[in-house]
Design a protein around this motif. Structure first.
Motif, mmCIF file in Angstrom:
data_model
loop_
_atom_site.group_PDB
_atom_site.id
_atom_site.type_symbol
_atom_site.label_atom_id
_atom_site.label_comp_id
_atom_site.label_asym_id
_atom_site.label_seq_id
_atom_site.Cartn_x
_atom_site.Cartn_y
_atom_site.Cartn_z
ATOM 1 N N THR A 32 0.837 -1.201 0.000
ATOM 2 C CA THR A 32 0.000 0.000 0.000
ATOM 3 C C THR A 32 0.867 1.245 0.000
ATOM 4 N N GLU A 33 1.981 1.198 0.778
ATOM 5 C CA GLU A 33 2.906 2.334 0.780
ATOM 6 C C GLU A 33 3.492 2.548 -0.613
ATOM 7 N N LEU A 34 3.827 1.447 -1.305
ATOM 8 C CA LEU A 34 4.352 1.574 -2.659
ATOM 9 C C LEU A 34 3.309 2.186 -3.593
ATOM 10 N N LYS A 35 2.038 1.790 -3.404
ATOM 11 C CA LYS A 35 0.987 2.391 -4.228
ATOM 12 C C LYS A 35 0.971 3.906 -4.043
ATOM 13 N N ASN A 36 0.973 4.321 -2.782
ATOM 14 C CA ASN A 36 0.977 5.761 -2.505
ATOM 15 C C ASN A 36 2.202 6.423 -3.139
ATOM 16 N N ARG A 57 10.722 7.291 3.990
ATOM 17 C CA ARG A 57 11.289 7.392 2.645
ATOM 18 C C ARG A 57 10.272 7.963 1.658
ATOM 19 N N ILE A 58 9.011 7.532 1.800
ATOM 20 C CA ILE A 58 7.963 8.046 0.917
ATOM 21 C C ILE A 58 7.757 9.538 1.149
ATOM 22 N N GLN A 59 7.697 9.937 2.426
ATOM 23 C CA GLN A 59 7.461 11.352 2.735
ATOM 24 C C GLN A 59 8.618 12.218 2.242
#
Length: 731
Positions: free
Chosen positions: A334-338, A490-492
């Protein structure tokens, strides 16, 4: 990773039944490591095998085999994040190796000990162990082990993101590997140099790509498909960070095909075992699959049902994990999707879908926290039961002591009666008879109490085992949660504006950005529209995970309102974001929803002679010549959290003429609300303004350095209470 073996795999029962010798110990320890690799969620088989190996080594009185078994048990403990026990068994192995004729064993044990320290985040002891291994391997002329020691130190510094310190160790490893034709170590040193280029605020993607391509080429020449696949994963991840999705897809797709044949067998030789946590096949292969499946899903190459099937196959591949592991991997995907929705297709998601994904993930994280609280309650209960059992044992021991004292007293009395034998044989005989009966009764009581003590010992041992299992489970769960939060970090960070955007739009600037936790509720945004530059500092409700999700929503809304709808007026941008937050979170119907943001927005004219400002609680400070200043506090209400039906908020907008000497600051309330100083009071806005005015003649980078130093001194080691964001810029 487990050592290479050319023998036919045998079952646990066959291994246990082997003849007691050093070969059996070697086989059992190798099987224990493979059991961990095969099924990381199961502790029973690895400990069963390694404990049998230890018993066998003791039985045959072979210290070298015993040292190997101790070291293997340390690695098994490390895999289950039980670090104190792991270090203890490493040290036992090292102590035995001092008496061994195989001096290379000590080097291997030092490397494994360093790896355990690295995984437990004890970096000082990790570096010390690796350096000792390097010196000893150099003295013994063991080139391969010396290269591995250098590689370990290099990867240690890359994990700390200390770029300048890491590079010399990778270069030294490359030099020795090249000189001695150690092909695998040479490829690892090239991968390390490439990884090093990705560190810091300004990663050098082109140089990193060059190193990874070289690693791929070298692996092909060596016909080492494993390192070729791993190198392609690094290259694919680099392309992702460069937002080259098609190139990333091609590399990751190729790496999965190359690595597929290594699913069920060891891939690194035993001497590379200390690099297990940085070059672990399971992690890289699962990561490549996850990235690849997510890209396929977002490219429209697979449907939702095919995507779910791919996830299921991944889970089956990694050892039939339990439901917790299923949720963990789903959350990571889900994080990768975001991640990809923000980097590659943010404009293709409507607000309702984006918020649904965010809220869904937040609910899962809260459920994890609740699970941890349940584990803690269970642990507390076990501790209470253990303490109760211990008290009972102490009482029984005290009773036993009293009985023994009574017995001694009676024995003394029996001796005294013997002295009276001359006086009266009849009286002595009677006393001896009574004493014998009493002694027999006392012995029976002692036997009964000893039996009760043995039962209590068994109960305490059982409770202690339950306690150790609960602790191990809690540590594993905590590690999973921490890894998930680091993925969110990492995403943020990928969402925040790149440094080149600031240098392109402003003559000089600085950004002081310090999250309170790993992820942050504060974020900043920079962009251009209609040849006007827009810069914003935003402080979302909360911090940590809830704040981070609000910040991702805020970033999406800024992109929507400015980049898609084309608004440049700060007041209109604030009003539109306020409206979208209320609609997205259904705040008119949900009284419990108070989420929102404090915002300061500045729009700079094309000719840079004027600036428009509007704020929702976040102010604008302008420091002028001779340290004079103007402060615009903004409207005293934030965006979002509007529960008043059919009432639109408005925000006051200011148009300000720009002077050449003007320095502009926008910031959140994190610095001024921080407690500290001698009297443990708040920093306060007044002190912040005085500081910025007093440093006005300094370059902006020097101002940031001064502010950081003073803020750290103000905290004086106390906990940071909020996220920190302060932006200074000149037009």
């Amino acid at each position: 990773m487990a050592a290479d073996t050319n023998t036919t795999p045998i079952s646990i029962e066959q291994g246990m039944k082997m003849e007691d010798n050093a070969k059996k110990v070697e086989t059992l320890t190798a099987m224990a490591l493979m059991a961990v690799e095969r099924n990381p969620s199961s502790q029973k088989e690895p400990f069963q095998l390694v404990n049998q190996a230890i018993r066998t080594a003791k039985k045959i009185s072979n210290n070298e085999a015993l040292a190997m078994a101790y070291n293997t048990k340390a690695i098994v403990f490390r895999e289950f994040s039980t670090f104190p026990q792991a270090v203890n068994f490493h040290q036992k192995a090292l102590k035995l190796s001092e008496r061994s004729t195989q001096k290379s064993d000590k080097v291997n044990f030092l490397l494994d000990l360093g790896a355990t320290y690295r995984v437990s985040l004890d970096f000082e002891n990790a570096k010390s162990s690796f350096l000792e291994a390097q010196l000893l391997s150099n003295e013994l002329q063991l080139s391969t082990l010396e290269v591995i020691a250098y590689l370990n130190i290099g990867f240690l510094y890359t994990s700390l993101e200390i770029q300048d310190e890491a590079l010399p160790y990778f270069e030294k490893a490359e030099e020795i590997a090249n000189k001695n034709n150690i092909k695998d170590a040479y490829v690892l040193s090239i991968i390390g140099k490439g990884t090093n280029q990705l560190l810091g605020e300004n990663p050098k993607f082109s140089k990193a790509r060059k190193y990874f391509v070289e690693a791929i080429t070298e692996s092909k020449q060596n016909e080492n498909r494993y390192f070729e696949g791993i190198s392609k994963i690094f290259l694919g991840r680099t392309y992702l960070r460069m937002n080259k999705i098609s190139d990333a897809y091609r590399q990751l797709n190729s790496s999965v095909k190359l690595l597929e044949k290594y699913k069920y067998k060891p891939v690194l030789k035993s001497e590379y075992r200390s690099l297990d946590d940085v070059m672990k096949f399971r992690n890289y292969y699962s990561q490549a699959l996850s990235y690849l499946n997510s890209i396929k899903y977002y490219r429209g190459e697979i449907s939702q049902s095919q995507y779910n099937l791919a996830v299921k196959e991944e889970l089956e591949l990694f050892g039939n994990p339990d439901q917790d592991e299923l949720e963990q991997l789903r959350e990571a995907l889900t994080e990768l999707k975001n991640h990809y929705s923000f980097l590659d297709s943010i404009n293709q998601l409507d607000d309702e879908e984006a918020v649904y994904l965010l809220k869904s993930y937040l609910d899962q994280q809260n459920a994890k926290v609740n699970d941890l609280e349940t584990d803690r309650s269970y642990l507390k209960k076990l501790l209470i039961e253990t303490e109760k059992a211990a008290k009972q044992k102490i009482e029984i021991l005290e009773q036993k002591n009293q009985l023994q004292k009574a017995l001694i007293a009676k024995q003394y009395w029996a001796a005294a009666t013997l002295l009276l034998l001359i006086v009266s044989l009849g009286v002595v005989g009677s006393l001896q008879y009574k004493n014998a009966v009493q002694r027999k009764r006392t012995n029976l009581e002692l036997e009964a109490r000893n039996e009760r003590i043995s039962e209590q010992n068994i109960e305490i041992r059982s409770t202690a085992n339950q306690l150790e299992e609960a602790l191990t489970s809690l540590q594993i769960q905590s590690k999973k949660t921490e890894e998930s939060i680091h993925a969110g970090w990492r995403i943020q960070n990928a969402m925040l504006p790149a440094e080149q955007h600031f240098t392109e739009f402003f003559s000089s600037h600085f950004v002081m950005y310090q999250p309170r936790d790993i992820v942050s509720g504060d974020f900043y945004w920079v962009g251009q529209q209609h040849e006007q530059t827009i810069i914003a500092a935003l402080d979302c409700t909360g911090h940590g995970i809830p704040g981070a999700f609000m910040s991702m929503m805020g970033n999406a809304l800024m992109n929507q309102v400015v980049n898609i709808e084309g608004l440049t007026s700060p007041a209109e941008i604030l009003a539109k974001i306020d409206k979208y937050i209320a609609l997205t979170l259904h705040q008119e119907e949900n009284e419990w929803s108070r989420e929102g943001m404090d915002v300061a927005i500045c729009t700079i004219a094309k000719d840079k002679k004027s600036l428009q400002y509007a704020g929702a609680k976040n102010p604008l400070l302008i420091v002028k010549d001779k340290s004079e200043y103007d402060l615009y506090k903004g409207t005293n209400r934030h965006v979002g959290g509007n529960r008043m039906k059919n009432k639109q908020k408005t925000y006051e907008e200011h148009t300000i003429a720009i002077q050449k000497t003007d320095t502009f600051y926008i910031y959140s309330d994190g610095i001024q609300d921080q407690f500290g100083g001698k009297e443990n009071k708040k920093y306060m806005r007044k002190q912040l303004i005085e500081d910025l005015c007093s440093w006005n003649t300094l370059p902006l980078e020097k101002q940031k350095e001064k502010m950081t130093q003073k803020f750290d001194a103000w905290k004086n080691g106390s906990k940071q209470i909020d996220d920190i964001l302060l932006i200074g810029f000149k037009c």
